[in-house]
Design an enzyme around this catalytic site. Sequence first.
Site, PDB file in Angstrom:
ATOM      1  N   CYS A 280      13.642  10.319   8.046  1.00  0.00           N
ATOM      2  CA  CYS A 280      13.398  10.039   9.469  1.00  0.00           C
ATOM      3  C   CYS A 280      14.703   9.956  10.244  1.00  0.00           C
ATOM      4  O   CYS A 280      14.701  10.027  11.457  1.00  0.00           O
ATOM      5  CB  CYS A 280      12.576   8.769   9.614  1.00  0.00           C
ATOM      6  SG  CYS A 280      13.245   7.419   8.664  1.00  0.00           S
TER       7      CYS A 280
ATOM      8  N   GLU B  46       8.821   1.079  11.423  1.00  0.00           N
ATOM      9  CA  GLU B  46       9.900   2.059  11.284  1.00  0.00           C
ATOM     10  C   GLU B  46       9.238   3.421  11.337  1.00  0.00           C
ATOM     11  O   GLU B  46       8.656   3.873  10.349  1.00  0.00           O
ATOM     12  CB  GLU B  46      10.616   1.896   9.935  1.00  0.00           C
ATOM     13  CG  GLU B  46      11.201   0.520   9.680  1.00  0.00           C
ATOM     14  CD  GLU B  46      12.388   0.202  10.569  1.00  0.00           C
ATOM     15  OE1 GLU B  46      12.824   1.081  11.339  1.00  0.00           O
ATOM     16  OE2 GLU B  46      12.859  -0.936  10.499  1.00  0.00           O
TER      17      GLU B  46
ATOM     18  N   GLU C 105       9.574  16.228  15.011  1.00  0.00           N
ATOM     19  CA  GLU C 105      10.350  15.917  13.824  1.00  0.00           C
ATOM     20  C   GLU C 105      10.202  17.094  12.862  1.00  0.00           C
ATOM     21  O   GLU C 105       9.079  17.476  12.531  1.00  0.00           O
ATOM     22  CB  GLU C 105       9.748  14.665  13.182  1.00  0.00           C
ATOM     23  CG  GLU C 105      10.744  13.622  12.895  1.00  0.00           C
ATOM     24  CD  GLU C 105      10.153  12.424  12.178  1.00  0.00           C
ATOM     25  OE1 GLU C 105       8.967  12.114  12.335  1.00  0.00           O
ATOM     26  OE2 GLU C 105      10.920  11.800  11.441  1.00  0.00           O
TER      27      GLU C 105
ATOM     28  N   LYS D 227       0.888  -1.169   0.000  1.00  0.00           N
ATOM     29  CA  LYS D 227       0.000   0.000   0.000  1.00  0.00           C
ATOM     30  C   LYS D 227       0.925   1.218   0.000  1.00  0.00           C
ATOM     31  O   LYS D 227       1.447   1.618   1.034  1.00  0.00           O
ATOM     32  CB  LYS D 227      -0.891  -0.018   1.248  1.00  0.00           C
ATOM     33  CG  LYS D 227      -2.226   0.693   1.098  1.00  0.00           C
ATOM     34  CD  LYS D 227      -2.121   2.155   0.702  1.00  0.00           C
ATOM     35  CE  LYS D 227      -1.740   3.045   1.836  1.00  0.00           C
ATOM     36  NZ  LYS D 227      -1.323   4.396   1.408  1.00  0.00           N
TER      37      LYS D 227
HETATM   38  P1  ADP Z   1       3.030  11.375   6.621  1.00  0.00           P
HETATM   39  O1  ADP Z   1       2.283  11.993   7.772  1.00  0.00           O
HETATM   40  O2  ADP Z   1       4.447  11.712   6.546  1.00  0.00           O
HETATM   41  O3  ADP Z   1       2.312  11.475   5.308  1.00  0.00           O
HETATM   42  P2  ADP Z   1       1.996   8.826   7.192  1.00  0.00           P
HETATM   43  O4  ADP Z   1       2.392   8.020   8.348  1.00  0.00           O
HETATM   44  O5  ADP Z   1       0.678   9.512   7.209  1.00  0.00           O
HETATM   45  O6  ADP Z   1       3.139   9.846   6.967  1.00  0.00           O
HETATM   46  O7  ADP Z   1       2.100   7.969   5.858  1.00  0.00           O
HETATM   47  C1  ADP Z   1       2.839   6.798   5.722  1.00  0.00           C
HETATM   48  C2  ADP Z   1       1.978   5.752   5.054  1.00  0.00           C
HETATM   49  O8  ADP Z   1       0.904   5.437   5.921  1.00  0.00           O
HETATM   50  C3  ADP Z   1       1.329   6.193   3.741  1.00  0.00           C
HETATM   51  O9  ADP Z   1       1.291   5.088   2.865  1.00  0.00           O
HETATM   52  C4  ADP Z   1      -0.070   6.562   4.176  1.00  0.00           C
HETATM   53  O10 ADP Z   1      -1.003   6.439   3.141  1.00  0.00           O
HETATM   54  C5  ADP Z   1      -0.311   5.515   5.219  1.00  0.00           C
HETATM   55  N1  ADP Z   1      -1.371   5.830   6.177  1.00  0.00           N
HETATM   56  C6  ADP Z   1      -1.724   7.014   6.692  1.00  0.00           C
HETATM   57  N2  ADP Z   1      -2.762   6.879   7.528  1.00  0.00           N
HETATM   58  C7  ADP Z   1      -3.072   5.560   7.555  1.00  0.00           C
HETATM   59  C8  ADP Z   1      -4.048   4.760   8.212  1.00  0.00           C
HETATM   60  N3  ADP Z   1      -4.922   5.269   9.070  1.00  0.00           N
HETATM   61  N4  ADP Z   1      -4.057   3.431   7.955  1.00  0.00           N
HETATM   62  C9  ADP Z   1      -3.169   2.874   7.120  1.00  0.00           C
HETATM   63  N5  ADP Z   1      -2.245   3.558   6.484  1.00  0.00           N
HETATM   64  C10 ADP Z   1      -2.177   4.888   6.679  1.00  0.00           C
END
Ligand code: ADP
Length: 485
Positions: free
Chosen positions: A293, A259, A389, A181
């Site tokens: 990160c 991570e 961060e 994903k």
């Molecule tokens: P950022 O805030 O830097 O965009 P995220 O942690 O939101 O980092 O994003 C990292 C990954 O997690 C992306 O693939 C994003 O689509 C996914 N993501 C964000 N929210 C969710 C969620 N509730 N469930 C599953 N995946 C998520």
Amino acid sequence: TAQFYRMAEGIMTKAFIKGSWVEGSGGTFPVTDPATGEEIAKVADCTVQDVNTAIEAASVATETWRLKSVKERAAVLLKVREELLKDKERIATLLTRENGKPLGESMGEVGFAASFFEWFAEEARRQYGETIPSAVPTKRMITIRQPVGVAALITPWNFPIGMIGRKVSAALAAGCTCIIKPAEDTPLTALAFVRACERAGVPAGVVNVVPCSRARVQEVGAALCDSPKVQILSFTGSTGVGQWLYSRCGSTMKKISMELGGNAPFIVFPTAKLDQAIPGAMASKFRNTGQTCVTANRIFVHESIHDAFVSGLEAAMTKELKMGRGLEAGVTQGPIINQRQYDRLDKMVKESVAAGATVVRGGMSCGGLFYPPTLLTGVKPNMPIAQQEIFGPVAAILKFKTEEEVIRLANTTDRGLAGYFYSNDLGQVWRVAEALEVGMVGVNEPMVSTCEAPFGGFKLSGFGKEGSKHGLDEYSNLKYICFGI
Ligand code: ADP
């Protein structure tokens, strides 16, 4: 643009499930170039239904993939590496378009992803078990490693192919199948990666990719967590999302690898060589426009060399950093990935300046998603810029007096991913390397990430290791077999 149109010919925009390129049941979502705001493509928006189809496909594929000999799997991995390297320039150009990072960094990242396929192709053949001496004469005992099963891989936008490559290579080498994903900001690189897997002859269902829009990410994430057919979840991203996913996986008792975010200290001790520490800080801070990160988040400089370090760093920033579109020659600083991240960064700097930090350079928004390389001094540990961060091109300098004080400050954070320090005092090098509460330490060295070494953090930065021989163990179960004789 001619270069872009050439590249656009082979651009993949659909989901890849069970060996076929398919539409998403949720329609499409746009992917934009952060440097210009221009739409690059519309990508398949997958729903829970698509994810379930992908899980089923991966689950079926695991039955044959896990039974292949390690040598056969290794041969496929080496072929993936070859395909990635063959297509390196095109993938890198696409990566730069959707992520914004300079083309040279994108080329490096495709090479980084490819290196893991070589590494895990080699490691897979050495996943040894043990024989255990028995306490009684009537038993013999051994252990073997077996693939965990179906892996869900959720990945971020800051290394759109690096993180995917690091996870998929380990999963496949161990005998797992996977569902990727990708981040909604950078799905095109993920699809290009999967295209390379397809060309390499990875069997249908072994690698699936289900892009989805931000609006759908929570339900898609939940479907991956809730499925009993998914046996491991590996996530790279923000700590908040990681915590949510971790709790959600409780009911199916999945293996987890996380991570998450960091807040790396970068400490410059009095015996540091400034001609090492300054380039080190530049490399650690400004790679990917500070959006990593493991970037130097809090730069602690000893009071005796503080002014020399600051003026040296300022000069290096002026001389070496050039902002612009990542496809332009000479550019080292691309845009911030999206408006949400930009606003967060801008607010953090403003609040820290209001709290007393001094702007030596930068600090003002400069159009679009471009944020100027910024140098702040007089930063205090309680300011937002030191507590969160940064994820942007802002160097935050804190002054310290003693080793004891700086170790305490460095560890006063709930994150523990990477830490760096510069010192030529041998006793201090041992003391500080051991005292830092982080998973990875760079001593007089800013670049620690490589396929041969274990990447991973402590505390709220997560757990689990990627790369190295330990990275393979994440995707396998240790089974104990006892023979009565
Ligand atoms: P950022 O805030 O830097 O965009 P995220 O942690 O939101 O980092 O994003 C990292 C990954 O997690 C992306 O693939 C994003 O689509 C996914 N993501 C964000 N929210 C969710 C969620 N509730 N469930 C599953 N995946 C998520």
